[in-house]
Design a protein around this motif. Structure first.
Motif, PDB file in Angstrom:
ATOM      1  N   TYR A  53       0.842  -1.190   0.000  1.00  0.00           N
ATOM      2  CA  TYR A  53       0.000   0.000   0.000  1.00  0.00           C
ATOM      3  C   TYR A  53       0.879   1.243   0.000  1.00  0.00           C
ATOM      4  N   THR A  54       0.408   2.303  -0.628  1.00  0.00           N
ATOM      5  CA  THR A  54       1.147   3.558  -0.666  1.00  0.00           C
ATOM      6  C   THR A  54       1.012   4.264   0.685  1.00  0.00           C
ATOM      7  N   GLN A  55       1.744   5.373   0.838  1.00  0.00           N
ATOM      8  CA  GLN A  55       1.785   6.061   2.128  1.00  0.00           C
ATOM      9  C   GLN A  55       0.857   7.272   2.172  1.00  0.00           C
ATOM     10  N   PRO A  85      -1.306  10.714   0.143  1.00  0.00           N
ATOM     11  CA  PRO A  85      -1.930  11.339   1.331  1.00  0.00           C
ATOM     12  C   PRO A  85      -2.750  10.355   2.149  1.00  0.00           C
ATOM     13  N   GLU A  86      -3.224   9.279   1.515  1.00  0.00           N
ATOM     14  CA  GLU A  86      -3.859   8.218   2.278  1.00  0.00           C
ATOM     15  C   GLU A  86      -3.452   6.906   1.631  1.00  0.00           C
ATOM     16  N   PRO A  87      -3.453   5.828   2.397  1.00  0.00           N
ATOM     17  CA  PRO A  87      -2.944   4.565   1.851  1.00  0.00           C
ATOM     18  C   PRO A  87      -3.839   4.027   0.734  1.00  0.00           C
ATOM     19  N   GLY A  88      -3.242   3.817  -0.430  1.00  0.00           N
ATOM     20  CA  GLY A  88      -3.943   3.210  -1.553  1.00  0.00           C
ATOM     21  C   GLY A  88      -3.198   1.978  -2.002  1.00  0.00           C
ATOM     22  N   PRO A  89      -3.833   1.118  -2.789  1.00  0.00           N
ATOM     23  CA  PRO A  89      -3.177  -0.131  -3.200  1.00  0.00           C
ATOM     24  C   PRO A  89      -2.026   0.136  -4.168  1.00  0.00           C
ATOM     25  N   LEU A  90      -0.920  -0.533  -3.945  1.00  0.00           N
ATOM     26  CA  LEU A  90       0.183  -0.436  -4.896  1.00  0.00           C
ATOM     27  C   LEU A  90      -0.259  -0.997  -6.250  1.00  0.00           C
ATOM     28  N   HIS A  91      -1.024  -2.097  -6.207  1.00  0.00           N
ATOM     29  CA  HIS A  91      -1.622  -2.650  -7.422  1.00  0.00           C
ATOM     30  C   HIS A  91      -3.121  -2.739  -7.208  1.00  0.00           C
ATOM     31  N   PHE A  92      -3.885  -2.266  -8.180  1.00  0.00           N
ATOM     32  CA  PHE A  92      -5.331  -2.094  -8.011  1.00  0.00           C
ATOM     33  C   PHE A  92      -6.062  -3.388  -7.690  1.00  0.00           C
ATOM     34  N   GLN A  93      -5.524  -4.546  -8.105  1.00  0.00           N
ATOM     35  CA  GLN A  93      -6.224  -5.808  -7.841  1.00  0.00           C
ATOM     36  C   GLN A  93      -5.504  -6.678  -6.827  1.00  0.00           C
ATOM     37  N   ALA A  94      -4.170  -6.778  -6.937  1.00  0.00           N
ATOM     38  CA  ALA A  94      -3.437  -7.747  -6.126  1.00  0.00           C
ATOM     39  C   ALA A  94      -3.329  -7.341  -4.656  1.00  0.00           C
ATOM     40  N   SER A  95      -3.196  -6.034  -4.369  1.00  0.00           N
ATOM     41  CA  SER A  95      -2.887  -5.601  -3.006  1.00  0.00           C
ATOM     42  C   SER A  95      -3.955  -5.989  -1.999  1.00  0.00           C
ATOM     43  N   ASP A  96      -5.223  -5.826  -2.359  1.00  0.00           N
ATOM     44  CA  ASP A  96      -6.295  -5.960  -1.363  1.00  0.00           C
ATOM     45  C   ASP A  96      -6.454  -7.379  -0.829  1.00  0.00           C
ATOM     46  N   TYR A  97      -5.946  -8.382  -1.519  1.00  0.00           N
ATOM     47  CA  TYR A  97      -6.089  -9.757  -1.033  1.00  0.00           C
ATOM     48  C   TYR A  97      -5.197 -10.023   0.178  1.00  0.00           C
TER      49      TYR A  97
END
Length: 939
Positions: free
Chosen positions: A724-726, A728-740
């Motif tokens: 996840y990115t840092q 301004p707010e944490p977002g997925p590094l990869h739109f599909q793979a990160s959230d698992y």
């Protein structure tokens, strides 16, 4: 350190190199039981021109013969680099009499590429995998009679078809009494062998060794001439010998300024060419014909020379030490001599030589076409057409790389730029089938500069985009593909969807949001088509949450395994295969895992019989991933290994990284953490991971899983946080793979005091995902994370929700983790009775997939809950088998012979037997008949 004798020459200062070659030979000569853990394998020898590579290979050949090995040799030559399988035929010709013992399909494929199968139909294309397997089996059969040393010299000039087969063989020599030593020039090692682990670089001789070599010459130079030679030769043995010869002929050659202005290779060519004016004209003509022909067959050269030439005309060249003639075959003493002979001739003389050779090669249309082409200065449509015809013949024999090379040369000879561009695009297509993406990129990029024909430009852009996408240059790939799709929206919507399909693959791996948005924008403008597979992948592959409903409607509304109508059989077959691949990928990212396994499995079954190495590797990798997610870990590792081997041979960087990272993940989850880290380190070495966010995320997870398996929750959290990115707010590094990996992040967070940060990440993920519809799998992940980061009734509600959907059984390991976490939560609240069934169900899954760290944790929880779990065997025998060994064991248990197993998984029968020899003691059995009982039915 004493010099070693080589005929009339000496090998000086090469003790280390000779020792390595001796080890290779001895390993091949020994029975496997005599040298446990030592395998013959492959040694790649590199060095500059004149470094002594050929001398060392000759020494290896002599050592091999003394040790009782049979030596098979081939040598690349520049003039035959475009002839399909020319080098392979040279290598195997001495053992082709054994081809009659090969399985029928292997024999037909191998002899077919040599044009030696009388029963081959005119339009039958030999299967490239069967061709390679036939060569491997033939060598294995020959090695069963006497061990072999394969000596491959000047590999940088071998045809691509030969190199592909040799690479296939090289990676499957385990258990064979076969060693391979391959020599190539520095910076020219064929890509098929560039990553070979055992390499020997032949460095220049030390000053002391160089001096000893000079002293061993017939007329050793002295004084200033000696110093000049040592300085100019720079430790290169050939330079030392030839400069000494030049000084012995003409003492002025050793004075200041003599040949100083030339690079070393050019200086040597000039020295060799200095001998030529003294030779009789008839001898010089014969030498030029031999240099132009690059063939060792004297009858061809003498026929081209005409009736006036006689064998006696060779004697001056032999006395001058330029050539060696033995048993009707000719060999230049060094390739630079051939180059010197050829370069010193005028264009008119070279033209006459090639024309004469073409005239006498009427029965060999391929060589004839190349000589006609070599005689051309500029352009010539007739010669180009001859090469195009040769490409067609090569393609029918399965020589896709040779066909591409012939078309590439034909394009250079084409007077019409449009014809030239079409030939280049066709060459790029054939190079794609052969699995050489960088070559595809060069050909397609060149074609783009030559024409304004929209159809040719579009096809060239598609090929260039494919080549860049599979070699991880995703942004550059989309630079070719998206303009094609944009331009074709109205004019050719089917082409637009094809371009978007390839672009989506590149965009998925990149993970760049702006690229995904552009694909979505163009896809929205393409009108509905009869075949919507490309649109389905464009929707699912760019945003499987926001587009889930629309994508699922397409996925479930069509029978994608059916045969398209309205086209030729070949076109319909290719369209069906393409649909299986892209729809299977879409099913995977949509978490329709069972459907993905079905579609991708059907595609891989077809691709294993086709030449499309790039697609083959990609499909195998995605299928392996779906099998891993569905709990079939052992099968996933086996197919992942297959994907890696194909990708490594074809230069497909994305799969060559992704497949071993998947294997490392399984190793980590099974508790083999050091092997997992080593596998990741090897896979990502030299790769720009941030360029591929999907691979970056999966690499972090593999290493995080290894940390979890060891109980190092701080290290695990650092890895999971990195997806996840840092700000301004944490977002997925990869739109599909990160959230698992949100639940794993939460699990590590609560054990390291970082729960608040994990809650912030989970909160932003929920808000982001609320804009679409999440799959049952992702929904369970979110609820598990919520449960771990909550208390009381809220936590229990999340656990209940995570286990509520019966579709969750598609992902047994992830569901077992929920059960384990829930049971631990229940037991801490003194609800052990409720925890027990959850723990029993979780333990069953952990044991079935071989996740030892989680098995131990579940068993410990069961004991704490008042249950003594049933004892298991002290060791998991199946876990000790490699994926390939397990595959072999299962096939052998099913009653297949070694030869049948080898043909299924592309190994020689001897290698299959070697693996069984190692499998039996691991399983605690002594013979084949016990395999069925030793292999329980488990994934």
């Amino acid at each position: 350190m004493s010099p070693s004798r080589r005929g009339e020459e000496w090998i000086v200062g090469r003790d280390r190199e000779l020792a390595l070659l001796a080890d290779l030979v001895n390993a091949a000569a020994a029975e496997p039981a005599d040298l446990p853990g030592v395998l013959p394998g492959v040694l790649v020898v590199t060095g500059g021109p004149g470094a002594g590579k050929s001398v060392l290979l000759d020494a290896a050949g002599r050592a091999a013969r003394r040790a009782g090995l049979r030596v098979l040799r081939c040598r690349g030559c520049e003039g035959e680099s475009g002839l399909p399988f020319a080098g392979l035929h040279q290598l195997l010709r001495p053992v082709l009499d054994l081809a009659g013992e090969l399985p029928v399909r292997q024999r037909a494929a191998l002899l077919g590429v040599f044009g030696l199968d009388p029963e081959q139909a005119q339009d039958t294309v030999p299967d490239p995998l069967l061709t390679s397997l036939g060569a491997l089996t033939l060598l294995s059969d020959a090695a069963g009679r006497e061990p072999l040393l394969l000596v491959i010299d000047d590999a940088h000039w071998l045809d691509v078809g030969t190199l592909d087969v040799l690479a296939f063989v090289a990676r499957r020599l385990e258990g064979e009494r076969v060693a391979m030593v391959l020599a190539a020039r520095d910076n020219s090692v064929p890509p098929q062998f560039a990553r070979e682990r055992r390499q020997l670089t032949v460095e220049p001789l030390t000053p002391a060794a160089a001096g000893r070599l000079l002293d061993l010459q017939p007329e050793p130079p002295v004084g200033r001439a000696r110093s000049r030679i040592l300085d100019q030769a720079a430790g290169v043995p050939l330079a030392l010998v030839e400069l000494a010869r030049a000084v012995s002929r003409d003492p002025a050659a050793g004075q200041d300024g003599a040949t100083d202005a030339l690079p070393l290779t050019d200086r040597l060519e000039a020295i060799f060419a200095a001998d030529l004016p003294e030779l009789p004209s008839a001898t010089r003509r014969l030498l030029l014909l031999a240099a132009a022909a690059e063939t060792a067959e004297l009858p061809v050269i003498l026929s081209a020379a005409g009736a006036a030439a006689t064998p006696v005309d060779w004697r001056p060249a032999e006395r001058a030490g330029l050539v060696r003639i033995d048993d009707g075959h000719l060999r230049f003493r060094h390739p630079l001599i051939r180059s010197a002979v050829y370069q010193s001739a005028t264009y008119a003389e070279r033209h006459a030589a090639h024309t004469a050779l073409a005239d006498v090669l009427a029965g060999d249309p391929d060589r004839r076409a190349w000589h006609r082409a070599a005689a051309v200065l500029g352009v010539d449509e007739q010669a180009a057409q001859g090469l195009e015809d040769s490409a067609g013949r090569a393609q029918r024999r399965g020589g896709y790389a040779a066909a591409a090379a012939a078309l590439e040369r034909a394009a250079r000879l084409s007077p019409d730029p449009d014809v030239r561009s079409r030939r280049l695009v066709r060459a790029a297509t054939l190079a794609m089938y052969a699995g050489h993406p960088r070559w595809v990129s060069e050909l397609a990029t060149h074609a783009l500069t030559l024409t304004d024909d929209p159809a040719v430009l579009a096809e060239a852009s598609l090929r260039a985009g494919w080549a860049l996408a599979v070699t991880s240059r995703f942004e550059d790939a989309l630079g070719f593909l998206l303009p094609v799709a944009e331009a074709a929206v109205e004019a050719d919507p089917a082409l637009a969807l094809d371009a978007l399909s390839t672009a989506t693959t590149a965009s998925y791996h990149s993970g760049d949001p702006s690229l995904r948005e552009e694909i979505q924008r163009i896809a929205g403008r393409v009108p509905p088509q009869d075949d919507e597979a490309g649109r389905l992948w464009a929707l699912a592959g760019t945003d499987p949450v926001r587009h889930r409903a629309q994508a699922l409607a397409l996925l479930r509304g069509t029978d994608w395994t059916g045969h398209p109508t309205g086209s030729s059989r070949e076109v319909a077959r290719d369209r069906r295969l393409s649909r299986l691949v892209v729809v299977g990928a879409a099913a995977w990212v949509l978490d329709e895992t069972a459907e993905a396994v079905r579609l991708l499995g059907a595609a891989l079954d077809h691709l294993r019989r086709s030449p499309t190495a790039g697609v083959n590797a990609t499909v195998a990798w995605v299928l392996a991933t779906t099998l891993y997610e569905s709990g079939s870990w052992t099968q996933a590792r086996a197919i992942g290994d297959e994907a890696y081997r194909t990708a490594a041979e074809a230069g497909l960087e994305v799969v060559a990284v992704g497949a071993p990272v998947l294997g490392a993940t399984i190793l980590a989850l099974r508790g083999d953490t050091e092997a997992a880290r080593t596998a990741v380190q090897r896979a990502v070495h030299g790769i720009d991971l941030p360029n591929s966010r999907s691979l970056h995320v999966r690499t972090h997870y593999a290493l995080g899983a290894a940390a979890l398996a060891e109980g190092d929750h701080a290290a695990a959290y650092a890895r999971f946080r990195a997806v996840y990115t840092q700000d301004p707010e944490p977002g997925p590094l990869h739109f599909q793979a990160s959230d698992y990996y949100l639940a794993d992040l939460a699990a590590a967070a609560v054990r390291t005091g970082r729960a608040d940060e994990a809650r912030r990440i989970l909160g932003t993920a929920r808000r982001r995902l609320a804009a679409g519809t999440v799959s049952a799998r992702l929904d369970a992940v979110l609820h598990r994370a919520g449960a771990l980061l909550s208390d009381g009734d809220e936590a229990e509600a999340h656990f209940t929700a995570a286990l509520a959907d019966p579709d969750g059984e598609q992902w047994p390991f992830e569901r077992a983790l929920v059960r384990l976490d829930h049971a631990e939560w229940l037991r801490r609240r003194r609800r052990s009775v409720e925890a027990r069934p959850q723990l029993v169900a979780a333990l069953d899954v952990f044991e079935r997939v071989g996740a030892r760290p989680w098995t131990e944790r579940a068993r410990a929880e069961l004991r704490a809950a008042g249950v003594t779990p049933a004892s298991t065997a002290p060791r998991d025998a199946l876990a000790e088998l490699t994926p390939q060994q397990l595959q072999i064991a299962r096939l052998a248990a099913a009653g297949h012979t070694n030869r049948e197993i080898g043909e299924r998984i592309f190994l020689s029968p001897r290698t299959v037997g070697f693996h069984l020899y190692r499998i039996f003691p691991k399983l605690g059995i002594t013979g084949r008949a016990q395999l069925r009982d030793a292999l329980p039915d488990r994934p």
